[in-house]
Design a protein around this motif. Structure first.
Motif, PDB file in Angstrom:
ATOM      1  N   PHE A  99       0.825  -1.206   0.000  1.00 30.80           N
ATOM      2  CA  PHE A  99       0.000   0.000   0.000  1.00 30.80           C
ATOM      3  C   PHE A  99       0.862   1.259   0.000  1.00 30.80           C
ATOM      4  O   PHE A  99       2.017   1.251   0.402  1.00 30.80           O
ATOM      5  CB  PHE A  99      -0.921   0.005   1.231  1.00 30.80           C
ATOM      6  N   GLY A 100       0.261   2.319  -0.462  1.00 33.54           N
ATOM      7  CA  GLY A 100       0.905   3.628  -0.442  1.00 33.54           C
ATOM      8  C   GLY A 100      -0.152   4.707  -0.591  1.00 33.54           C
ATOM      9  O   GLY A 100      -1.347   4.430  -0.711  1.00 33.54           O
ATOM     10  N   GLU A 101       0.292   5.952  -0.579  1.00 31.34           N
ATOM     11  CA  GLU A 101      -0.650   7.063  -0.680  1.00 31.34           C
ATOM     12  C   GLU A 101       0.072   8.291  -1.222  1.00 31.34           C
ATOM     13  O   GLU A 101       1.302   8.409  -1.124  1.00 31.34           O
ATOM     14  CB  GLU A 101      -1.297   7.377   0.675  1.00 31.34           C
ATOM     15  N   VAL A 102      -0.705   9.168  -1.810  1.00 26.80           N
ATOM     16  CA  VAL A 102      -0.234  10.504  -2.210  1.00 26.80           C
ATOM     17  C   VAL A 102      -1.191  11.493  -1.563  1.00 26.80           C
ATOM     18  O   VAL A 102      -2.369  11.549  -1.905  1.00 26.80           O
ATOM     19  CB  VAL A 102      -0.220  10.668  -3.745  1.00 26.80           C
ATOM     20  N   PHE A 103      -0.667  12.272  -0.596  1.00 25.69           N
ATOM     21  CA  PHE A 103      -1.493  13.200   0.182  1.00 25.69           C
ATOM     22  C   PHE A 103      -1.006  14.607  -0.134  1.00 25.69           C
ATOM     23  O   PHE A 103       0.074  15.021   0.283  1.00 25.69           O
ATOM     24  CB  PHE A 103      -1.345  12.895   1.672  1.00 25.69           C
ATOM     25  N   LEU A 104      -1.804  15.377  -0.889  1.00 27.36           N
ATOM     26  CA  LEU A 104      -1.395  16.707  -1.330  1.00 27.36           C
ATOM     27  C   LEU A 104      -2.481  17.728  -0.983  1.00 27.36           C
ATOM     28  O   LEU A 104      -3.681  17.426  -1.074  1.00 27.36           O
ATOM     29  CB  LEU A 104      -1.153  16.728  -2.841  1.00 27.36           C
ATOM     30  N   PRO A 105      -2.076  18.938  -0.587  1.00 25.88           N
ATOM     31  CA  PRO A 105      -3.067  19.981  -0.336  1.00 25.88           C
ATOM     32  C   PRO A 105      -3.655  20.496  -1.644  1.00 25.88           C
ATOM     33  O   PRO A 105      -3.029  20.448  -2.698  1.00 25.88           O
ATOM     34  CB  PRO A 105      -2.250  21.067   0.376  1.00 25.88           C
ATOM     35  N   SER A 106      -4.887  20.949  -1.559  1.00 25.26           N
ATOM     36  CA  SER A 106      -5.561  21.536  -2.719  1.00 25.26           C
ATOM     37  C   SER A 106      -6.121  22.898  -2.329  1.00 25.26           C
ATOM     38  O   SER A 106      -5.923  23.374  -1.208  1.00 25.26           O
ATOM     39  CB  SER A 106      -6.669  20.613  -3.219  1.00 25.26           C
ATOM     40  N   GLY A 129      -9.082  21.907   1.064  1.00 22.39           N
ATOM     41  CA  GLY A 129      -8.888  20.589   1.641  1.00 22.39           C
ATOM     42  C   GLY A 129      -7.655  19.888   1.111  1.00 22.39           C
ATOM     43  O   GLY A 129      -6.618  20.506   0.852  1.00 22.39           O
ATOM     44  N   TYR A 130      -7.785  18.574   0.884  1.00 24.71           N
ATOM     45  CA  TYR A 130      -6.658  17.755   0.464  1.00 24.71           C
ATOM     46  C   TYR A 130      -7.106  16.768  -0.615  1.00 24.71           C
ATOM     47  O   TYR A 130      -8.263  16.350  -0.662  1.00 24.71           O
ATOM     48  CB  TYR A 130      -6.089  16.969   1.652  1.00 24.71           C
ATOM     49  N   ASN A 131      -6.144  16.403  -1.453  1.00 24.81           N
ATOM     50  CA  ASN A 131      -6.338  15.324  -2.415  1.00 24.81           C
ATOM     51  C   ASN A 131      -5.566  14.102  -1.932  1.00 24.81           C
ATOM     52  O   ASN A 131      -4.370  14.183  -1.641  1.00 24.81           O
ATOM     53  CB  ASN A 131      -5.839  15.723  -3.809  1.00 24.81           C
ATOM     54  N   LEU A 132      -6.249  12.980  -1.850  1.00 25.53           N
ATOM     55  CA  LEU A 132      -5.637  11.745  -1.358  1.00 25.53           C
ATOM     56  C   LEU A 132      -5.802  10.656  -2.406  1.00 25.53           C
ATOM     57  O   LEU A 132      -6.915  10.402  -2.873  1.00 25.53           O
ATOM     58  CB  LEU A 132      -6.288  11.307  -0.034  1.00 25.53           C
ATOM     59  N   GLU A 133      -4.699  10.044  -2.782  1.00 22.85           N
ATOM     60  CA  GLU A 133      -4.736   8.904  -3.693  1.00 22.85           C
ATOM     61  C   GLU A 133      -4.353   7.651  -2.917  1.00 22.85           C
ATOM     62  O   GLU A 133      -3.233   7.549  -2.403  1.00 22.85           O
ATOM     63  CB  GLU A 133      -3.780   9.101  -4.878  1.00 22.85           C
ATOM     64  N   LEU A 134      -5.289   6.715  -2.824  1.00 22.36           N
ATOM     65  CA  LEU A 134      -5.012   5.425  -2.210  1.00 22.36           C
ATOM     66  C   LEU A 134      -4.395   4.521  -3.272  1.00 22.36           C
ATOM     67  O   LEU A 134      -4.936   4.380  -4.370  1.00 22.36           O
ATOM     68  CB  LEU A 134      -6.299   4.810  -1.660  1.00 22.36           C
ATOM     69  N   LEU A 135      -3.272   3.894  -2.955  1.00 26.34           N
ATOM     70  CA  LEU A 135      -2.538   3.085  -3.923  1.00 26.34           C
ATOM     71  C   LEU A 135      -2.363   1.672  -3.400  1.00 26.34           C
ATOM     72  O   LEU A 135      -2.053   1.464  -2.214  1.00 26.34           O
ATOM     73  CB  LEU A 135      -1.156   3.689  -4.199  1.00 26.34           C
ATOM     74  N   VAL A 136      -2.553   0.689  -4.262  1.00 27.23           N
ATOM     75  CA  VAL A 136      -2.167  -0.693  -3.982  1.00 27.23           C
ATOM     76  C   VAL A 136      -1.323  -1.173  -5.160  1.00 27.23           C
ATOM     77  O   VAL A 136      -1.641  -0.889  -6.311  1.00 27.23           O
ATOM     78  CB  VAL A 136      -3.385  -1.617  -3.778  1.00 27.23           C
ATOM     79  N   LYS A 137      -0.254  -1.874  -4.855  1.00 26.23           N
ATOM     80  CA  LYS A 137       0.641  -2.320  -5.933  1.00 26.23           C
ATOM     81  C   LYS A 137       0.833  -3.830  -5.862  1.00 26.23           C
ATOM     82  O   LYS A 137       0.824  -4.444  -4.798  1.00 26.23           O
ATOM     83  CB  LYS A 137       1.966  -1.594  -5.877  1.00 26.23           C
ATOM     84  N   TRP A 138       0.991  -4.409  -7.039  1.00 27.46           N
ATOM     85  CA  TRP A 138       1.110  -5.856  -7.205  1.00 27.46           C
ATOM     86  C   TRP A 138       2.475  -6.151  -7.815  1.00 27.46           C
ATOM     87  O   TRP A 138       2.826  -5.634  -8.867  1.00 27.46           O
ATOM     88  CB  TRP A 138      -0.006  -6.358  -8.105  1.00 27.46           C
ATOM     89  N   GLN A 139       3.241  -7.033  -7.174  1.00 23.11           N
ATOM     90  CA  GLN A 139       4.555  -7.431  -7.665  1.00 23.11           C
ATOM     91  C   GLN A 139       4.658  -8.940  -7.818  1.00 23.11           C
ATOM     92  O   GLN A 139       5.751  -9.497  -7.810  1.00 23.11           O
ATOM     93  CB  GLN A 139       5.656  -6.925  -6.719  1.00 23.11           C
ATOM     94  N   GLY A 140       3.510  -9.594  -7.967  1.00 25.50           N
ATOM     95  CA  GLY A 140       3.500 -11.041  -8.090  1.00 25.50           C
ATOM     96  C   GLY A 140       3.476 -11.487  -9.536  1.00 25.50           C
ATOM     97  O   GLY A 140       3.929 -10.790 -10.457  1.00 25.50           O
ATOM     98  N   SER A 183      -8.779   7.814  -6.283  1.00 22.73           N
ATOM     99  CA  SER A 183      -8.604   9.224  -5.929  1.00 22.73           C
ATOM    100  C   SER A 183      -9.725   9.680  -5.009  1.00 22.73           C
ATOM    101  O   SER A 183     -10.906   9.466  -5.311  1.00 22.73           O
ATOM    102  CB  SER A 183      -8.574  10.085  -7.196  1.00 22.73           C
ATOM    103  N   CYS A 184      -9.339  10.294  -3.896  1.00 21.13           N
ATOM    104  CA  CYS A 184     -10.307  10.809  -2.925  1.00 21.13           C
ATOM    105  C   CYS A 184     -10.028  12.293  -2.673  1.00 21.13           C
ATOM    106  O   CYS A 184      -8.886  12.756  -2.776  1.00 21.13           O
ATOM    107  CB  CYS A 184     -10.214  10.035  -1.603  1.00 21.13           C
ATOM    108  N   LYS A 185     -11.073  12.996  -2.341  1.00 18.49           N
ATOM    109  CA  LYS A 185     -10.975  14.420  -2.021  1.00 18.49           C
ATOM    110  C   LYS A 185     -11.558  14.635  -0.635  1.00 18.49           C
ATOM    111  O   LYS A 185     -12.693  14.241  -0.359  1.00 18.49           O
ATOM    112  CB  LYS A 185     -11.716  15.252  -3.066  1.00 18.49           C
ATOM    113  N   ILE A 186     -10.762  15.276   0.214  1.00 16.71           N
ATOM    114  CA  ILE A 186     -11.190  15.570   1.584  1.00 16.71           C
ATOM    115  C   ILE A 186     -11.335  17.079   1.697  1.00 16.71           C
ATOM    116  O   ILE A 186     -10.353  17.816   1.579  1.00 16.71           O
ATOM    117  CB  ILE A 186     -10.169  15.043   2.601  1.00 16.71           C
TER     118      ILE A 186
END
Length: 361
Positions: free
Chosen positions: A246-253, A256-267, A280-283
């Protein structure tokens, strides 16, 4: 009565071996031992069951060699004793027939099919001519090829049980695997994890005071990792779960804030570098009027009455009259402005080749 006797005579003639050494002899011995085993117990019953299976296999193999049932030049009578051999060898290991028994079945049947060319009447060994030997090699290897395809099928099924997200992969470049239409709409488990993370995220910070969102943002990376692990626990436990990171990108707008929830696959998959999915989520802060709670009203009125009594007693002692500016119930019940958070998330993205640079493993 005569009809019954005639029927029994017919059965006796049918099962009576033409000679002592015959395939019927083996099957009859197997049947008799099986009947005796029904009345036995303990270790003796297991020994009798073993002998019954052994003579049954000998009788059926003998029958397949002496009386081959040919269809387009291929013996199909060998499949019965081949199946019995596989059940005898592997079926006793568990209550169900294991996959290894099904894999070996065609090969065992092929070996029995070519055996008749190496046996002469009187149970004597012979070497077939070269022209026949070539056909026998092709016949045997064709049965081995069937076994290979069965093994490949079980191999793929094992992969899909351990890594269900492979169903959502692209098999267009595969030489052997073709995705059927029923499975073409299968979704990656990463999308399911992201949707669960969205629900958990809203539980934590949606419709909450904006100050709590600011505190949550200070430790967002750790919070996202916890959300991801909680989302994985809601899924059936398979080996694939450990591969999703998992990961995230949390940036101000502007608001509020812009939040990107990330899941990555390496299999396993068609993309050598893996892939990742994002949501992509907006708070945003939202101002709302919060109505006064009944508890607050009762406390305020109680305090007001105390103040009025103290004021009255003070003015009475001085001989004056109090001038109080009491707060009316309407003023106390008036809603007060409050800033709450609102979380809005979009759909899960398609698979994106490669790994996001900002996603932390």
């Amino acid at each position: 009565m005569k009809q019954i006797i005639n029927f029994l005579i017919f059965i006796i003639k049918l099962v009576k071996p033409p000679q002592l050494f015959s395939w019927k002899t083996g099957i009859l011995i197997s049947f008799l031992i099986w009947v005796i085993a029904l009345f036995a117990a303990g270790e003796l019953k297991n020994i009798l069951a073993f002998l019954s299976w052994l003579f049954l296999i000998i009788g059926t193999v003998w029958f397949a060699v002496e009386n081959p049932l040919m269809v387009s030049g291929i013996s199909i009578s060998s499949w019965l004793p081949g199946g019995l051999i596989c059940i005898f060898m592997f079926g006793s290991l568990s209550n169900q027939i294991p996959s290894i028994a099904l894999v070996i079945w065609p090969t065992a049947s092929g070996a029995i099919a070519v055996m008749r060319e190496f046996v002469q009447p009187g149970a004597k060994f012979k070497i077939p001519p070269l022209r026949v030997s070539q056909k026998l090699i092709i016949l045997f290897l064709s049965h081995v090829l069937i076994s290979c395809w069965l093994q490949f099928n079980f191999f793929i099924q094992n992969w899909l049980e351990r890594y269900p997200s492979l169903l959502a992969d692209d098999f267009s470049k595969s030489t052997f695997v073709v995705k059927i239409e029923v499975l073409s709409k299968a979704n990656s488990r990463g999308a399911v994890i992201l949707n669960s993370m969205e629900s958990l995220l809203k539980t934590q910070i949606d419709e909450k005071p904006w100050s709590e969102v600011e505190k949550w943002r200070m430790n967002a990376s750790k919070k996202i990792q916890i959300l991801g692990e909680q989302a994985k626990k809601q899924l059936p436990s398979v080996e694939e779960n450990a591969i999703w990171k998992f990961g995230e990108v949390f940036l101000p707008s502007n608001s509020g804030y812009n939040l990107e929830l990330l899941v990555k696959w390496q299999g396993l998959g068609s993309m050598s570098d893996g892939y990742h999915l994002k949501k992509s989520c907006k708070i945003i802060p939202v101002s709302r009027l919060e109505p006064t709670r009944p508890e607050r009203l009762r406390t305020a009125f109680r305090q007001q009455r105390k103040d009025i009594r103290r004021t009255k007693s003070r003015f009475v002692r001085r001989g004056g009259s109090p001038a109080t500016a009491a707060i009316t119930p309407a003023e106390l019940a008036a809603p007060s402005p409050v800033t709450l958070s609102q979380v809005k998330c979009g759909p899960v993205s398609d698979r994106i080749n490669g790994q996001p640079k900002t996603a932390k493993p």
